[in-house]
Write an enzyme that holds these catalytic residues in place. Structure first.
Site, PDB file in Angstrom:
ATOM      1  N   GLY A  40       0.768  -1.333  -0.008  1.00  0.00           N
ATOM      2  CA  GLY A  40       0.076  -0.130   0.002  1.00  0.00           C
ATOM      3  C   GLY A  40       0.798   1.315  -0.119  1.00  0.00           C
ATOM      4  O   GLY A  40       2.025   1.214  -0.238  1.00  0.00           O
ATOM      5  N   GLY A  45       5.279   4.342  -8.854  1.00  0.00           N
ATOM      6  CA  GLY A  45       6.108   3.039  -8.975  1.00  0.00           C
ATOM      7  C   GLY A  45       5.303   1.997  -8.899  1.00  0.00           C
ATOM      8  O   GLY A  45       5.159   0.955 -10.015  1.00  0.00           O
ATOM      9  N   HIS A  46       4.318   1.775  -7.990  1.00  0.00           N
ATOM     10  CA  HIS A  46       3.395   0.961  -8.047  1.00  0.00           C
ATOM     11  C   HIS A  46       2.417   0.682  -9.442  1.00  0.00           C
ATOM     12  O   HIS A  46       1.829  -0.295  -9.698  1.00  0.00           O
ATOM     13  CB  HIS A  46       2.430   0.805  -6.780  1.00  0.00           C
ATOM     14  CG  HIS A  46       3.234   1.062  -5.107  1.00  0.00           C
ATOM     15  ND1 HIS A  46       3.336   1.868  -4.504  1.00  0.00           N
ATOM     16  CD2 HIS A  46       3.858  -0.317  -4.596  1.00  0.00           C
ATOM     17  CE1 HIS A  46       3.929   1.629  -3.449  1.00  0.00           C
ATOM     18  NE2 HIS A  46       4.495   0.309  -3.650  1.00  0.00           N
ATOM     19  N   GLN A  70       8.208  -9.319   7.927  1.00  0.00           N
ATOM     20  CA  GLN A  70       9.423  -8.710   7.447  1.00  0.00           C
ATOM     21  C   GLN A  70       9.897  -7.548   7.798  1.00  0.00           C
ATOM     22  O   GLN A  70      10.831  -6.858   7.466  1.00  0.00           O
ATOM     23  CB  GLN A  70       9.180  -8.576   5.672  1.00  0.00           C
ATOM     24  CG  GLN A  70       8.051  -7.468   5.508  1.00  0.00           C
ATOM     25  CD  GLN A  70       7.596  -7.356   3.858  1.00  0.00           C
ATOM     26  OE1 GLN A  70       6.969  -8.394   3.539  1.00  0.00           O
ATOM     27  NE2 GLN A  70       8.155  -6.291   3.352  1.00  0.00           N
ATOM     28  N   GLY A 175       9.112  -4.671  -8.693  1.00  0.00           N
ATOM     29  CA  GLY A 175       9.833  -3.576  -9.376  1.00  0.00           C
ATOM     30  C   GLY A 175      11.477  -3.695  -9.234  1.00  0.00           C
ATOM     31  O   GLY A 175      11.988  -4.370  -8.304  1.00  0.00           O
ATOM     32  N   SER A 213       9.448   5.656  -3.192  1.00  0.00           N
ATOM     33  CA  SER A 213       9.222   4.824  -2.252  1.00  0.00           C
ATOM     34  C   SER A 213       8.212   5.227  -1.229  1.00  0.00           C
ATOM     35  O   SER A 213       8.228   6.525  -0.889  1.00  0.00           O
ATOM     36  CB  SER A 213      10.694   4.448  -1.572  1.00  0.00           C
ATOM     37  OG  SER A 213      10.516   3.734  -0.242  1.00  0.00           O
ATOM     38  N   SER A 214       7.598   4.278  -0.825  1.00  0.00           N
ATOM     39  CA  SER A 214       6.502   4.623   0.339  1.00  0.00           C
ATOM     40  C   SER A 214       7.013   5.314   1.578  1.00  0.00           C
ATOM     41  O   SER A 214       6.438   6.082   2.211  1.00  0.00           O
ATOM     42  CB  SER A 214       5.711   3.457   0.856  1.00  0.00           C
ATOM     43  OG  SER A 214       5.247   2.862  -0.305  1.00  0.00           O
ATOM     44  N   ARG A 215       8.402   4.899   1.813  1.00  0.00           N
ATOM     45  CA  ARG A 215       9.207   5.673   2.879  1.00  0.00           C
ATOM     46  C   ARG A 215       9.492   6.921   2.580  1.00  0.00           C
ATOM     47  O   ARG A 215      10.122   7.294   3.585  1.00  0.00           O
ATOM     48  CB  ARG A 215      10.394   4.671   3.404  1.00  0.00           C
ATOM     49  CG  ARG A 215       9.815   3.288   3.888  1.00  0.00           C
ATOM     50  CD  ARG A 215      10.771   2.496   4.731  1.00  0.00           C
ATOM     51  NE  ARG A 215      10.530   1.445   5.420  1.00  0.00           N
ATOM     52  CZ  ARG A 215      10.450   0.228   5.067  1.00  0.00           C
ATOM     53  NH1 ARG A 215      10.483  -0.193   3.810  1.00  0.00           N
ATOM     54  NH2 ARG A 215       9.908  -0.732   6.008  1.00  0.00           N
TER      55      ARG A 215
END
Ligand code: AMP
Length: 357
Positions: A40, A45-46, A70, A175, A213-215
């Site tokens: 999510g 990118g997703h 993870q 990815g 990146s989600s981060r």
């Protein structure tokens, strides 16, 4: 679950049994399925993975699940962004675009399982010695990212195997950004005879080169400006390779010089203005053997090309000011960023094919 009550043009499933029934009916209609596993907090990118899946399959399914096994015990599981309503809206909008643009496939569904659904026997733990049913891919799972994050790839391989068993998709999409994950999943699929083809999509980037990146949301304004250090270092090494340099040590040196000069600029700034970077690793892998050059000065095999990859840590701000725009979490945590570039020829493609032949 917030966001689930709004109606969408795709189906939303939380239960494995529902999903299996749906998959079976689609299969009996002779339709092909592409699965895009995600955690999510969707970004472009997703969406590029979903687009690729819609080019090549009749039905595209997206899973959104923040997989606890993870995350290491000191990692960001509890703060990991979960903007489900926005994610579903992005998927809805993309589905509309795919129909408008005449793609072969459509977004048929989104899988939003609970942890109880994914780990039916026992609540999962991130402890290295925990009991449970896991998939380990060795030694690929313990080098590079795995060296810094010991349980990470066990969690990734396990959840992906579960998803592949649940969906039994013809195609899965990952990815290039997470290249070690991609290679590891490819190896797992090959070794465990999973009847799925692993496909990959190039890394989507911000205009200044930072990999999406989600981060990235954790990076405030100050750290965000410096976060391109990794791609700049990788590009310097790539440039040296294009100019004819074959020594792994020299290529890495070109990258390390960039990091050192950016670090020096930052060190010269007052604490209230600087960002502190630590390099976790900067390395080169042979895309066929996945080995790093063992001896200093070893040359790159130009028939294989190579994978240049790295990870950096952006440390918490030493002296954040109330005026500046801080990231999610107030710039208080370490943000770890990874990235990679493929040196021509991109034998990763060949290696992926080989593993599934
Ligand atoms: P995540 O939600 O971070 O687990 O990522 C889900 C999938 O999206 C993985 O296959 C990632 O490699 C892929 N992905 C993440 N960031 C990017 C990016 N910047 N470009 C392309 N794919 C990406």
């Amino acid at each position: 679950m917030k966001g689930l009550t709004i109606s969408h043009s795709f189906e939303k499933f939380e239960a494995v049994s529902q999903l299996r029934a749906k998959r079976r009916s689609l299969l009996l209609q002779g339709r092909t399925m592409g699965l895009v596993p995600t955690m999510g907090a969707l970004h472009d990118g997703h969406l590029s993975l979903i687009r690729k899946a819609a080019e090549e399959n009749d039905d595209v399914w997206i899973s959104i699940y923040v997989n606890p096994t993870q995350f290491g015990q000191n990692e960001d599981l509890s703060t990991y962004p979960r903007p489900l309503k926005d994610d579903l809206q992005k998927i809805e909008n993309l589905g509309h675009d795919l129909r408008r643009d005449g793609y072969k496939g459509e977004i048929t569904g989104v899988f939003l399982p609970s942890t109880q659904e994914i780990y039916p026997s026992a609540p999962p733990s991130s402890a290295a010695d925990t009991a449970g049913t896991f998939v380990n891919v060795s030694p690929l799972g313990s080098i590079l990212e795995g060296a810094s994050r010991p349980v990470f790839f066990r969690g990734v391989a396990t959840v992906c195997m579960k998803l592949f068993n649940i969906f039994q998709p013809e195609n899965v999409y990952f990815g290039q950004k997470d290249i070690q994950q991609l290679m590891l999943i490819n190896r797992m699929v090959h070794d465990l005879h999973v009847d799925t083809k692993v496909n990959f999509v190039p890394t989507s980037r911000e205009p200044d080169g930072l990999a999406l990146s989600s981060r990235n949301i954790y990076l405030g304004e100050r750290r965000r400006k410096v976060a391109t250090v990794l791609i700049q270092a990788l590009r310097a090494a790539e440039e040296a390779y294009k100019e004819g340099e074959d020594s792994a040590q020299q290529l890495l040196q070109a990258g390390e010089d960039i990091v050192a000069s950016i670090q020096k600029q930052q060190d010269a700034l007052p604490r209230s203005e600087r960002a502190v970077i630590e390099v976790d690793y900067l390395t080169i892998l042979d895309p066929i053997s996945l080995e790093t050059p063992k001896s200093v000065g070893q040359t790159i095999n130009r028939q294989h090309g190579a994978i240049l990859c790295g990870a950096i840590k952006m440390l918490p701000l030493e002296d954040p000011s109330s005026e500046e725009q801080l990231g999610l979490g107030g710039d208080k945590g370490v943000v770890r960023l990874i990235d990679n570039l493929l040196l021509e020829p991109k034998a990763v493609v060949l290696a992926m094919r080989k593993a599934t032949e």
